[in-house]
Design an enzyme around this catalytic site. Structure first.
Site, short mmCIF file in Angstrom:
data_model
loop_
_atom_site.label_atom_id
_atom_site.label_comp_id
_atom_site.label_asym_id
_atom_site.label_seq_id
_atom_site.Cartn_x
_atom_site.Cartn_y
_atom_site.Cartn_z
N ASN A 176 2.03 -3.94 12.25
CA ASN A 176 2.39 -5.18 11.55
C ASN A 176 3.50 -4.96 10.55
OD1 ASN A 176 1.87 -7.97 10.40
ND2 ASN A 176 1.32 -6.70 8.62
N ARG B 114 0.95 -14.57 8.75
CA ARG B 114 1.62 -13.81 9.82
C ARG B 114 3.04 -13.38 9.48
NH1 ARG B 114 -1.58 -17.42 13.05
NH2 ARG B 114 -3.20 -16.21 14.06
N ASP C 151 7.17 -6.57 6.45
CA ASP C 151 6.57 -7.20 7.62
C ASP C 151 7.50 -7.17 8.84
OD1 ASP C 151 4.02 -8.63 8.13
OD2 ASP C 151 5.39 -10.17 8.88
N ASP D 19 -4.50 -2.56 13.62
CA ASP D 19 -4.60 -2.80 12.18
C ASP D 19 -3.93 -4.13 11.83
OD1 ASP D 19 -5.03 -1.76 9.36
OD2 ASP D 19 -2.86 -2.07 9.33
N HIS E 262 -2.54 -10.55 10.78
CA HIS E 262 -1.22 -10.77 10.20
C HIS E 262 -0.11 -10.75 11.24
CE1 HIS E 262 -3.19 -10.64 6.34
NE2 HIS E 262 -3.91 -9.66 6.86
N GLU F 75 -8.21 -5.94 14.30
CA GLU F 75 -8.79 -6.11 12.97
C GLU F 75 -8.43 -7.49 12.43
OE1 GLU F 75 -8.78 -5.01 8.31
OE2 GLU F 75 -6.98 -5.06 9.50
N ASN G 214 -16.90 -0.29 6.99
CA ASN G 214 -15.71 0.37 7.49
C ASN G 214 -15.00 1.07 6.33
OD1 ASN G 214 -14.17 -1.56 6.15
ND2 ASN G 214 -13.03 -2.20 7.94
N ARG H 130 -19.61 0.52 16.36
CA ARG H 130 -18.84 1.63 15.77
C ARG H 130 -19.60 2.16 14.55
NH1 ARG H 130 -13.24 -0.09 13.40
NH2 ARG H 130 -14.62 -1.01 11.84
C1 AAO Z 1 -1.53 -0.18 -1.21
C2 AAO Z 1 -1.94 -0.55 -2.64
C3 AAO Z 1 -1.44 -1.96 -2.98
C4 AAO Z 1 0.07 -2.01 -2.80
C5 AAO Z 1 0.43 -1.59 -1.39
C6 AAO Z 1 1.92 -1.53 -1.16
O1 AAO Z 1 -3.37 -0.50 -2.75
O2 AAO Z 1 -1.77 -2.23 -4.33
O3 AAO Z 1 0.51 -3.34 -3.02
O4 AAO Z 1 -0.12 -0.28 -1.12
O5 AAO Z 1 2.49 -0.59 -2.01
C7 AAO Z 1 -4.75 -0.24 2.96
C8 AAO Z 1 -5.34 -0.47 1.57
C9 AAO Z 1 -4.36 -1.18 0.66
C10 AAO Z 1 -3.05 -0.43 0.64
C11 AAO Z 1 -2.51 -0.46 2.07
C12 AAO Z 1 -1.15 0.19 2.22
O6 AAO Z 1 -6.52 -1.24 1.70
O7 AAO Z 1 -4.92 -1.18 -0.66
O8 AAO Z 1 -2.14 -1.07 -0.25
O9 AAO Z 1 -3.45 0.30 2.89
O10 AAO Z 1 -1.16 1.49 1.76
C13 AAO Z 1 -6.54 -7.88 4.12
C14 AAO Z 1 -6.03 -7.77 5.54
C15 AAO Z 1 -6.59 -6.59 6.31
C16 AAO Z 1 -6.53 -5.31 5.50
C17 AAO Z 1 -7.23 -5.56 4.20
C18 AAO Z 1 -7.23 -4.32 3.29
O11 AAO Z 1 -6.29 -8.97 6.24
O12 AAO Z 1 -5.84 -6.45 7.49
O13 AAO Z 1 -6.56 -6.62 3.48
N1 AAO Z 1 -7.08 -4.17 6.23
C19 AAO Z 1 -6.18 -3.23 6.97
C20 AAO Z 1 -6.62 -1.78 6.82
C21 AAO Z 1 -6.39 -1.33 5.41
C22 AAO Z 1 -4.90 -1.34 5.10
C23 AAO Z 1 -4.17 -2.42 5.76
C24 AAO Z 1 -4.77 -3.33 6.62
C25 AAO Z 1 -2.71 -2.43 5.62
O14 AAO Z 1 -7.93 -1.64 7.26
O15 AAO Z 1 -6.94 -0.05 5.17
O16 AAO Z 1 -4.72 -1.46 3.67
O17 AAO Z 1 -2.23 -1.62 6.70
C26 AAO Z 1 -9.50 -11.77 2.20
C27 AAO Z 1 -8.87 -11.95 3.56
C28 AAO Z 1 -8.65 -10.66 4.27
C29 AAO Z 1 -7.97 -9.65 3.38
C30 AAO Z 1 -8.83 -9.47 2.13
C31 AAO Z 1 -8.26 -8.43 1.18
O18 AAO Z 1 -10.88 -11.49 2.31
O19 AAO Z 1 -9.68 -12.76 4.36
O20 AAO Z 1 -7.83 -10.89 5.41
O21 AAO Z 1 -7.86 -8.41 4.08
O22 AAO Z 1 -8.93 -10.72 1.47
O23 AAO Z 1 -7.03 -8.86 0.70
C32 AAO Z 1 -14.20 -13.09 0.37
C33 AAO Z 1 -13.59 -13.86 1.52
C34 AAO Z 1 -12.76 -12.91 2.38
C35 AAO Z 1 -11.73 -12.32 1.50
C36 AAO Z 1 -12.44 -11.51 0.45
C37 AAO Z 1 -11.55 -10.73 -0.48
O24 AAO Z 1 -15.18 -12.19 0.85
O25 AAO Z 1 -14.60 -14.47 2.29
O26 AAO Z 1 -12.20 -13.57 3.48
O27 AAO Z 1 -13.24 -12.38 -0.34
O28 AAO Z 1 -10.78 -11.60 -1.25
#
Ligand code: AAO
Length: 511
Positions: free
Chosen positions: A115, A173, A182, A212, A216, A248, A313, A352
């Site tokens: 992505n 997206r 992006d 991953d 998005h 994901e 996870n 998993r």
């Molecule tokens: C790091 C730093 C950041 C910095 C960035 C760039 O931590 O501060 O800005 O570098 O310098 C991982 C880490 C991130 C890290 C990133 C890159 O988790 O902290 O950032 O590597 O190094 C969303 C996405 C989902 C993603 C998830 C973490 O949709 O795809 O965030 N997961 C994958 C991987 C993950 C990885 C990435 C993607 C990036 O598994 O390890 O990040 O490659 C809502 C949305 C979700 C969203 C969450 C969190 O969830 O629905 O889509 O996930 O928020 O933002 C309720 C709601 C629920 C909501 C939730 C949280 O429960 O019902 O829907 O509250 O608000």
């Protein structure tokens, strides 16, 4: 008719919901941040003999190096190039791992980050794990190569250039996820570069991908990449096999993007599963195990044959991603084992198992301030996974998949594969039991009082070894035994203070 067959053949070309595991192996394990050399050994010495179907590995391509002050696990989610070169190992080690795992029938699923690339904030001193040069502010990644044209900066319509609202599908997206550059996956060139990378992995023997941040990416863009993928390597897979795809997508409801948009590409992560199961096992919000009778689609989950399920996870075990405080992890071992046991016994979804490392978890104002801490390491080198005499792991690796209760439930799931959900029993509270045809039966006591009941198991008469409290070794049981009478009934007693308040029996654990 012919037109229909033709169309469904095209459909099958890209949608891949079957995991390519060996027959009778029904679960995979995420060996989060492991080195390729350790995974190769684990396939041979543990995963194959214990019936694991495959391994999800951390992203194998070159990532940015971050000092935070030491290296966070999440640097692996910031690509710099598609060279197979990370702290987990180089391309030779990767190839050796895939070969050795496949040779013992254990499949490898790569975490594919397509992505985005790294954050544009990466300064002049930033380097890639493999030394590839790049200039993030200028969007220059010469080792791919990508340049400014290959990113969505112009397409994103939020004021900041980042995702500001999950209620706007186009932003989700086209804009930057946590600031990450992006990629413009609508471009043929970008699709080709990504497909070349995935094909390189397929040619080496990978069996599929976790996509991953699939939420998005536009489902059609993902489809366009998947259509370019090679069939799996015929050294290990039937001619013409397609890679397994699980995307994901975090869909807990109430947002603009939904899981079902992605079913045409492959399976999708069902995040409601772990969030709800954690709530039930913790008995929060008035939930009870009794309510699990119609677990699965009955709880508003996606269709079982589209779902990839897990208790926790690598994100939500440390407060990233979604699911919140209800998520159970190894930190709550007693409840966690019950949740994983329930998941592996229940027919819903493709399962998993998580395998973690310890980190110095420390909460301040409800947030773990050490949520970034990377895997056990010496200086910057990831530590080897050592194995203790009692078969658990050392050097800071948790290895939940080696806990007897979890390992034996992976085997349980293989034994009962294809059997219906049968003989449900509950006490109206948190004592429940169910069987899988005439091959397996499991009983839980999550109440604050003892369980003592005679239940219909559906199993043939005989004495069975409980695979939670022990193992069947040389025809004897090291744990509790259960006698099933000729009418298929058996008496169970489970104290509410038992370390593991559940019992599982299956026909291969018959004495
Ligand atoms: C790091 C730093 C950041 C910095 C960035 C760039 O931590 O501060 O800005 O570098 O310098 C991982 C880490 C991130 C890290 C990133 C890159 O988790 O902290 O950032 O590597 O190094 C969303 C996405 C989902 C993603 C998830 C973490 O949709 O795809 O965030 N997961 C994958 C991987 C993950 C990885 C990435 C993607 C990036 O598994 O390890 O990040 O490659 C809502 C949305 C979700 C969203 C969450 C969190 O969830 O629905 O889509 O996930 O928020 O933002 C309720 C709601 C629920 C909501 C939730 C949280 O429960 O019902 O829907 O509250 O608000």
């Amino acid at each position: 008719m012919q037109v229909f067959l033709f169309l469904s053949a095209i459909g099958l070309c890209w949608a891949q919901h079957t995991p390519n595991t060996q027959l009778g192996r029904t679960s995979i394990v995420h060996l989060f941040e492991w080195r390729w050399a350790d995974i190769a050994q684990e396939c041979e010495r543990y995963l194959a003999p214990n019936g694991f179907g495959g391994v999800q590995i951390s992203p194998p391509n070159e990532n940015i190096v971050v000092h935070n002050p030491s290296r966070p696990w999440w640097e692996r989610y910031q690509p710099i190039s598609y060279k197979i070169c990370t702290r987990s190992g180089n391309e030779d080690e990767f190839r050796d791992m895939v070969t050795r795992c496949n040779n013992v029938g254990v499949r490898v699923y790569a975490d594919a980050v397509m992505n985005h690339m790294c954050s544009p904030a990466a300064g002049a001193g930033a380097r890639g794990a493999c030394g590839s040069p790049f200039r993030a502010p200028a969007r220059a990644f010469p080792a791919v190569p990508y340049s400014g044209w290959d990113f969505n900066d112009r397409k994103c319509r939020s004021a900041s250039g980042g995702i500001e609202s999950y209620g706007d599908a186009a932003q989700v997206r086209d804009c930057r996820l946590v600031g990450l550059l992006d990629l413009a996956l609508e471009k043929a060139y970008v699709r080709c570069k990504v497909a070349d990378y995935l094909n390189h992995l397929i040619d080496m023997g990978v069996a599929g991908f976790r996509l991953d941040a699939a939420k998005h990416m536009w489902p059609g863009d993902i489809k366009a990449v998947l259509e370019k993928l090679h069939p799996l390597n015929s050294t290990w897979f039937p001619e013409g096999s397609r890679p397994f795809v699980y995307q994901e997508v975090i869909d807990l409801g109430g947002e603009a993007v939904s899981s079902s948009e992605y079913f045409g590409n492959g399976r999708v992560t069902e995040f409601k599963y772990g969030a709800k199961l954690g709530t039930v096992i913790r008995k929060w919000n008035g939930e009870k195990m009794t309510y699990l009778k119609n677990w699965g689609e009955g709880w508003g989950f996606m269709p079982s044959d589209r779902a990839l399920v897990f208790v926790d996870n690598h994100d939500n075990q440390r407060g990233h991603g979604a699911g919140g405080a209800s998520i159970l992890t190894f930190w709550d071992a007693r409840l966690y084992k019950m949740a994983v046991g329930f998941m592996l016994a229940h027919p819903y979804g493709f399962t998993r198992v998580m395998s973690s490392y310890h980190w110095p978890r420390y909460f301040e104002n409800g947030k773990d301030v050490n949520d970034w801490v990377g895997p056990p390491s010496n200086n910057e080198t990831i530590k080897e996974v050592t194995i203790n005499p009692d078969t658990t792991c050392g050097n800071g690796w948790v290895c939940e998949h080696r806990w007897r209760q979890i390992r034996n439930m992976v085997a349980f799931r293989n034994v009962v594969d294809g059997q219906p959900f049968t003989n449900w029993w509950d006490n109206g509270s948190n004592q429940v039991a169910f069987g899988r045809g005439n091959k397996g039966f499991i009983v839980f006591n999550n109440d604050d009082w003892s369980l003592s009941s005679t239940l219909l198991t559906g199993l043939p008469a005989g004495t069975y070894c409980d695979v939670i409290s022990g193992d069947k070794v040389d025809g004897n049981c090291t744990g509790i035994t259960i006698s099933v009478s000729r009418d298929g009934r058996a008496h169970f007693s489970i104290s509410n203070s038992a370390e593991d308040p559940f019992i599982a029996i299956h026909i291969e654990a018959k004495l």
